[in-house]
Scaffold this active site. Structure first.
Site, mmCIF file in Angstrom:
data_model
loop_
_atom_site.group_PDB
_atom_site.id
_atom_site.type_symbol
_atom_site.label_atom_id
_atom_site.label_comp_id
_atom_site.label_asym_id
_atom_site.label_seq_id
_atom_site.Cartn_x
_atom_site.Cartn_y
_atom_site.Cartn_z
ATOM 1 N N GLY A 49 0.915 -1.363 0.117
ATOM 2 C CA GLY A 49 -0.232 -0.153 0.077
ATOM 3 C C GLY A 49 0.695 1.337 -0.033
ATOM 4 O O GLY A 49 0.208 2.304 -0.431
ATOM 5 N N GLU A 104 4.052 4.254 6.037
ATOM 6 C CA GLU A 104 2.751 3.396 5.734
ATOM 7 C C GLU A 104 1.750 4.183 5.110
ATOM 8 O O GLU A 104 1.518 5.486 5.197
ATOM 9 C CB GLU A 104 2.358 2.936 7.221
ATOM 10 C CG GLU A 104 1.294 2.144 7.168
ATOM 11 C CD GLU A 104 1.266 0.839 6.359
ATOM 12 O OE1 GLU A 104 1.630 0.702 5.253
ATOM 13 O OE2 GLU A 104 0.843 -0.273 7.135
ATOM 14 N N ASP A 108 -5.381 1.848 10.459
ATOM 15 C CA ASP A 108 -6.824 1.392 10.775
ATOM 16 C C ASP A 108 -7.052 1.100 11.893
ATOM 17 O O ASP A 108 -7.059 1.625 13.093
ATOM 18 C CB ASP A 108 -7.268 0.399 9.323
ATOM 19 C CG ASP A 108 -8.508 -0.009 9.341
ATOM 20 O OD1 ASP A 108 -9.617 0.938 9.519
ATOM 21 O OD2 ASP A 108 -8.765 -0.967 8.906
ATOM 22 N N LYS A 136 -7.232 6.560 10.620
ATOM 23 C CA LYS A 136 -8.679 6.276 10.809
ATOM 24 C C LYS A 136 -8.928 5.969 12.173
ATOM 25 O O LYS A 136 -8.970 4.911 12.667
ATOM 26 C CB LYS A 136 -9.151 5.032 9.988
ATOM 27 C CG LYS A 136 -9.708 5.461 8.509
ATOM 28 C CD LYS A 136 -10.487 4.326 8.002
ATOM 29 C CE LYS A 136 -10.038 3.210 7.168
ATOM 30 N NZ LYS A 136 -10.893 2.249 6.526
ATOM 31 N N PHE A 157 -14.289 3.431 3.522
ATOM 32 C CA PHE A 157 -13.218 2.560 2.787
ATOM 33 C C PHE A 157 -12.653 3.286 1.561
ATOM 34 O O PHE A 157 -13.255 3.681 0.933
ATOM 35 C CB PHE A 157 -13.914 1.198 2.460
ATOM 36 C CG PHE A 157 -12.533 0.382 2.040
ATOM 37 C CD1 PHE A 157 -11.703 -0.275 2.971
ATOM 38 C CD2 PHE A 157 -12.293 0.061 0.756
ATOM 39 C CE1 PHE A 157 -10.965 -1.145 2.904
ATOM 40 C CE2 PHE A 157 -11.197 -0.593 0.295
ATOM 41 C CZ PHE A 157 -10.511 -1.479 1.204
ATOM 42 N N VAL A 158 -11.264 3.605 1.856
ATOM 43 C CA VAL A 158 -10.672 4.421 0.602
ATOM 44 C C VAL A 158 -9.708 3.636 -0.363
ATOM 45 O O VAL A 158 -9.176 2.796 0.186
ATOM 46 C CB VAL A 158 -9.962 5.792 1.384
ATOM 47 C CG1 VAL A 158 -10.961 6.688 1.836
ATOM 48 C CG2 VAL A 158 -8.949 5.391 2.283
ATOM 49 N N ASP A 164 -5.812 -0.128 -2.056
ATOM 50 C CA ASP A 164 -6.359 -1.028 -3.065
ATOM 51 C C ASP A 164 -7.885 -1.514 -2.574
ATOM 52 O O ASP A 164 -8.144 -1.473 -1.540
ATOM 53 C CB ASP A 164 -5.621 -2.220 -3.299
ATOM 54 C CG ASP A 164 -5.635 -3.204 -2.098
ATOM 55 O OD1 ASP A 164 -5.222 -3.195 -0.975
ATOM 56 O OD2 ASP A 164 -6.011 -4.296 -2.588
ATOM 57 N N ARG A 170 -4.923 0.950 -7.168
ATOM 58 C CA ARG A 170 -3.697 1.532 -6.454
ATOM 59 C C ARG A 170 -3.269 2.647 -7.363
ATOM 60 O O ARG A 170 -2.724 3.498 -6.724
ATOM 61 C CB ARG A 170 -2.777 0.398 -6.108
ATOM 62 C CG ARG A 170 -2.988 -0.720 -5.409
ATOM 63 C CD ARG A 170 -1.862 -1.578 -5.047
ATOM 64 N NE ARG A 170 -2.159 -2.738 -4.518
ATOM 65 C CZ ARG A 170 -2.208 -2.945 -3.184
ATOM 66 N NH1 ARG A 170 -2.228 -1.949 -2.433
ATOM 67 N NH2 ARG A 170 -2.602 -4.043 -2.619
HETATM 68 P P1 IMP Z 1 -4.673 -2.182 10.447
HETATM 69 O O1 IMP Z 1 -3.693 -3.404 10.702
HETATM 70 O O2 IMP Z 1 -5.869 -2.578 10.494
HETATM 71 O O3 IMP Z 1 -4.049 -0.840 11.110
HETATM 72 O O4 IMP Z 1 -4.655 -1.970 8.727
HETATM 73 C C1 IMP Z 1 -3.402 -1.947 8.043
HETATM 74 C C2 IMP Z 1 -3.540 -2.524 6.430
HETATM 75 O O5 IMP Z 1 -5.128 -2.439 6.099
HETATM 76 C C3 IMP Z 1 -3.405 -1.156 5.575
HETATM 77 O O6 IMP Z 1 -2.137 -1.027 5.678
HETATM 78 C C4 IMP Z 1 -4.028 -1.340 4.497
HETATM 79 O O7 IMP Z 1 -3.628 -2.044 3.497
HETATM 80 C C5 IMP Z 1 -5.532 -1.715 5.016
HETATM 81 N N1 IMP Z 1 -6.352 -0.956 5.057
HETATM 82 C C6 IMP Z 1 -7.279 -0.420 5.982
HETATM 83 N N2 IMP Z 1 -8.081 0.497 5.651
HETATM 84 C C7 IMP Z 1 -8.144 0.493 4.506
HETATM 85 C C8 IMP Z 1 -8.885 1.372 3.570
HETATM 86 O O8 IMP Z 1 -9.934 2.141 3.769
HETATM 87 N N3 IMP Z 1 -8.601 1.169 2.087
HETATM 88 C C9 IMP Z 1 -7.595 0.203 1.689
HETATM 89 N N4 IMP Z 1 -6.938 -0.448 2.573
HETATM 90 C C10 IMP Z 1 -7.225 -0.276 3.760
HETATM 91 MG MG MG Z 2 -1.327 -2.279 3.734
#
Ligand code: IMP
Ligand code: MG
Length: 182
Positions: A49, A104, A108, A136, A157-158, A164, A170
């Site tokens: 990402g 990064e 999320d 977020k 969700f973006v 992606d 992407r």
């Molecule tokens: P986390 O471990 O939940 O903080 O999320 C990590 C990964 O989830 C990010 O590096 C993204 O690849 C994916 N992700 C989280 N939210 C989104 C979104 O809104 N769009 C696309 N990918 C997301």
């Molecule tokens: Mg990612």
């Protein structure tokens, strides 16, 4: 994916324009220059990402910089993290020799970065900062805070600018909301 029309109809609206991203990246680059004050750094992009963000951010810093890449997947049983990070591709650099900046795409739930930061801290970098393009905070499950986030967004969700949905989108030059209903 049935047609190009279906594909495009999922792009609901632009949330952050490419001009806004470019301006925020210049500011983030200056902040990195301020923090490191001429000392060399290692920018570490978490794939996939963050590849677009990395490409622009590395060109906005003036301190000597090396770049590195790492691919990490975290595993969970239900909603509880096992605490295990699977590195599908590790960094080639020995971080004990570097001031490290993790680059990064989005924080999320916070699980992935929390695990990656713990892992890299265990390797004793000279220092460690986390720069994330998006945050977020309303979705957080673990208590994780980046040192610098360029944009805080609501629970959407973006897609685009590296992010992606099912590996597509992407390459959009802006960040858009993905339309689940369309
Ligand atoms: P986390 O471990 O939940 O903080 O999320 C990590 C990964 O989830 C990010 O590096 C993204 O690849 C994916 N992700 C989280 N939210 C989104 C979104 O809104 N769009 C696309 N990918 C997301
Ligand atoms: Mg990612």
């Amino acid at each position: 994916m049935n047609s190009i029309q279906d594909f495009n109809s999922k792009i609901k609206r632009v949330v952050i324009s490419k001009e806004e991203i470019a301006e925020a990246i210049q500011k983030a680059g200056k902040e990195i220059d301020r923090i490191y004050d001429g000392r060399p750094i290692l920018l570490v992009s978490i794939l996939k990402g963050a590849f677009v963000f990395m490409a622009d951010l590395c060109r906005a810093v003036s301190v000597p910089c090396e770049i590195g890449f790492m691919c990490a997947k975290s595993y969970y049983s239900g909603t509880v993290s096992s605490g295990v990070v699977q590195i599908t591709m590790d960094l080639e650099q020995d971080v004990s020799q570097y001031h490290v900046v993790i680059v990064e795409d989005i924080v999320d739930t916070g699980r992935t970065l929390n695990d990656v930061v713990e892992l890299l801290k265990g390797r004793n970098p000279l220092s460690l900062h986390v720069f994330t393009l998006l945050d977020k905070p309303s979705r957080r499950v673990v208590d994780f805070k980046a040192d610098y986030s360029l944009f805080t967004i609501p629970d959407l969700f973006v897609i685009g600018y590296g992010l992606d949905c099912g590996e597509y989108y992407r390459n959009l030059p802006y960040i858009a909301e993905y339309d689940n209903q369309a």
